[in-house]
Design an enzyme around this catalytic site. Structure first.
Site, PDB file in Angstrom:
ATOM      1  N   GLY A   1       9.732   6.343   0.130  1.00 24.87           N
ATOM      2  CA  GLY A   1       8.495   6.698   0.823  1.00 24.87           C
ATOM      3  C   GLY A   1       7.824   7.897   0.179  1.00 24.87           C
TER       4      GLY A   1
ATOM      5  N   ASN B   1      14.827  14.407  13.562  1.00 23.21           N
ATOM      6  CA  ASN B   1      15.512  15.671  13.890  1.00 23.21           C
ATOM      7  C   ASN B   1      16.380  15.572  15.140  1.00 23.21           C
ATOM      8  OD1 ASN B   1      14.348  17.438  11.750  1.00 23.21           O
ATOM      9  ND2 ASN B   1      12.439  16.901  12.788  1.00 23.21           N
TER      10      ASN B   1
ATOM     11  N   TRP C   1       8.767  29.024   6.834  1.00 28.15           N
ATOM     12  CA  TRP C   1       9.846  28.175   7.348  1.00 28.15           C
ATOM     13  C   TRP C   1      11.156  28.305   6.575  1.00 28.15           C
ATOM     14  CZ3 TRP C   1       8.538  26.218  11.878  1.00 28.15           C
ATOM     15  CH2 TRP C   1       7.194  25.921  12.151  1.00 28.15           C
TER      16      TRP C   1
ATOM     17  N   ASN D   1       8.556   9.571  -9.935  1.00 24.99           N
ATOM     18  CA  ASN D   1       9.475   9.297  -8.830  1.00 24.99           C
ATOM     19  C   ASN D   1       9.660   7.803  -8.575  1.00 24.99           C
ATOM     20  OD1 ASN D   1      10.042  11.987  -8.474  1.00 24.99           O
ATOM     21  ND2 ASN D   1       8.521  12.304  -6.859  1.00 24.99           N
TER      22      ASN D   1
ATOM     23  N   GLY E   1      14.859  19.188  -1.836  1.00 20.43           N
ATOM     24  CA  GLY E   1      15.065  20.613  -1.562  1.00 20.43           C
ATOM     25  C   GLY E   1      14.180  21.060  -0.431  1.00 20.43           C
TER      26      GLY E   1
ATOM     27  N   TYR F   1       2.454  16.398  -4.972  1.00 24.39           N
ATOM     28  CA  TYR F   1       1.004  16.240  -5.110  1.00 24.39           C
ATOM     29  C   TYR F   1       0.633  16.244  -6.593  1.00 24.39           C
ATOM     30  CZ  TYR F   1      -0.356  16.654  -0.144  1.00 24.39           C
ATOM     31  OH  TYR F   1      -0.560  16.434   1.204  1.00 24.39           O
TER      32      TYR F   1
ATOM     33  N   TYR G   1       0.897  17.531  10.550  1.00 27.70           N
ATOM     34  CA  TYR G   1       0.504  17.843   9.167  1.00 27.70           C
ATOM     35  C   TYR G   1      -1.005  18.048   9.030  1.00 27.70           C
ATOM     36  CZ  TYR G   1       5.167  15.831   8.290  1.00 27.70           C
ATOM     37  OH  TYR G   1       6.500  15.517   8.323  1.00 27.70           O
TER      38      TYR G   1
END
EC number: 1.1.1.-
Length: 323
Positions: free
Chosen positions: A20, A167, A227, A280, A220, A272, A55
């Site tokens: 994704g 989460n 955060w 990827n 990572g 981005y 987001y």
């Protein structure tokens, strides 16, 4: 099978592409970048796009998807789009309006997957992190089983093809799974997962319940100082990952992504950068040996980049349990 469309079958019989594209970026990144990057990702072959109300980019991401449909590159059914319910909309009567708001921003008729983003509830309203005059977060008390029932209604209404969570720890997953009158199990649990925090126990539990584990921060993390501890080690500079990258003539990022695919984890890659977005996609072009996999397993140090400890305190804070 065309590598670009490798999918996993979910427990509700829908299919999710195993790779994704993550769209989150820190607030200082212009929103136009989300539009450009999502278009590039679709052009590169990504078919699974992950975003969220939080987001604040669904307008741009939706525009990117619609423009690639309009130019004939893809059909709507080729795209697997995920959105997420934020913590200020856990009250059951707020769930559908929150999803409808995302759909309005996206200008789409449905999402492929709608997730409960985080199990801690905050007071309803426009603020995503509402605070009192002393800067303390205003938490809310909501039964997540009631939230889940409202999620099920969104699936029944056709606004979301599949529903899941993010989460959640084992205890919270069990609470949903053991809920009297459960209509639909969560199809997935999207959590932080990478070689430094490989979630072995949670992964085994999810597999035993036919719930897909989806990995965020698989490379990572964005290392946004608000955060993430700036002193935390940089995953992609790990000497073991770099050595494996050299051995396979790949990048450390590709090693980290391939690791997840081979353990049956759906993996999100966030970038981005045009070159890295294309790169990827090469995760399907090579394989790690079982020795390589053992080596990467050995990197685990139970280290979370995103502790989200501003939400610690309420009993629903998920990261106090072992897993």
């Amino acid at each position: 099978m065309d590598s670009k469309y490798q999918c996993v079958k979910l427990n509700d019989s829908h299919f999710m592409p195993v790779l994704g594209f993550g769209t989150y970026a820190p607030p200082e990144v212009p929103k136009s970048k989300a539009l450009e990057a999502t278009k590039l990702a679709i052009e590169a072959g990504f078919r699974h796009i992950d975003s969220a109300h939080l987001y604040n980019n669904e307008e741009q991401v939706g525009l990117a998807i619609r423009s690639k449909i309009a130019d004939g590159s893809v059909k709507r059914e080729d795209i697997f789009y995920t959105s997420k319910l934020w913590c200020n909309s856990h009250r059951p009567e707020l769930v559908r309006p929150a999803l409808e708001r995302s759909l309005k921003n996206l200008q789409l008729d449905y999402v492929d997957l709608y997730l409960v983003h985080f199990p801690v509830s905050v007071k309803p309203g426009e603020e995503v992190i509402p605070k009192d005059e002393n800067g303390k977060i205003l938490f809310d008390t909501v039964d997540l089983c009631a939230t889940w029932e409202a999620m099920e209604k969104c699936k029944d209404a056709g606004l979301a093809k599949s529903i899941g969570v993010s989460n959640f720890n084992r205890r919270q997953l069990e609470m949903i799974l053991n809920k009297p009158g459960l209509k639909y199990k969560p199809v997935c649990n999207q959590v932080e997962c990478h070689p430094y925090f490989n979630q072995r126990k949670l992964l085994d539990f999810c597999k035993s319940k036919d719930i897909v584990l989806v990995a965020y921060s698989a490379l990572g993390s964005h290392r946004e100082e608000k955060w993430v501890d700036p002193n935390s080690p940089v995953l992609l500079e790990d000497p073991v990952l770099c050595a494996l990258a050299k051995k396979h003539k790949q990048t450390p990022a590709l090693i980290a992504l391939r690791y997840q695919l081979q353990r049956g984890v759906v993996v999100l890659a966030k970038s981005y950068n045009e070159q890295r977005i294309r790169q990827n996609m090469q995760v399907f072009d090579f394989q790690l040996t079982s020795e390589d996999m053992k080596t990467i397993d050995g990197l685990n140090r139970n280290m979370r980049y995103l502790t989200l400890d501003i939400f610690a305190g309420p009993p629903n804070y998920p990261f106090s349990d072992e897993y």
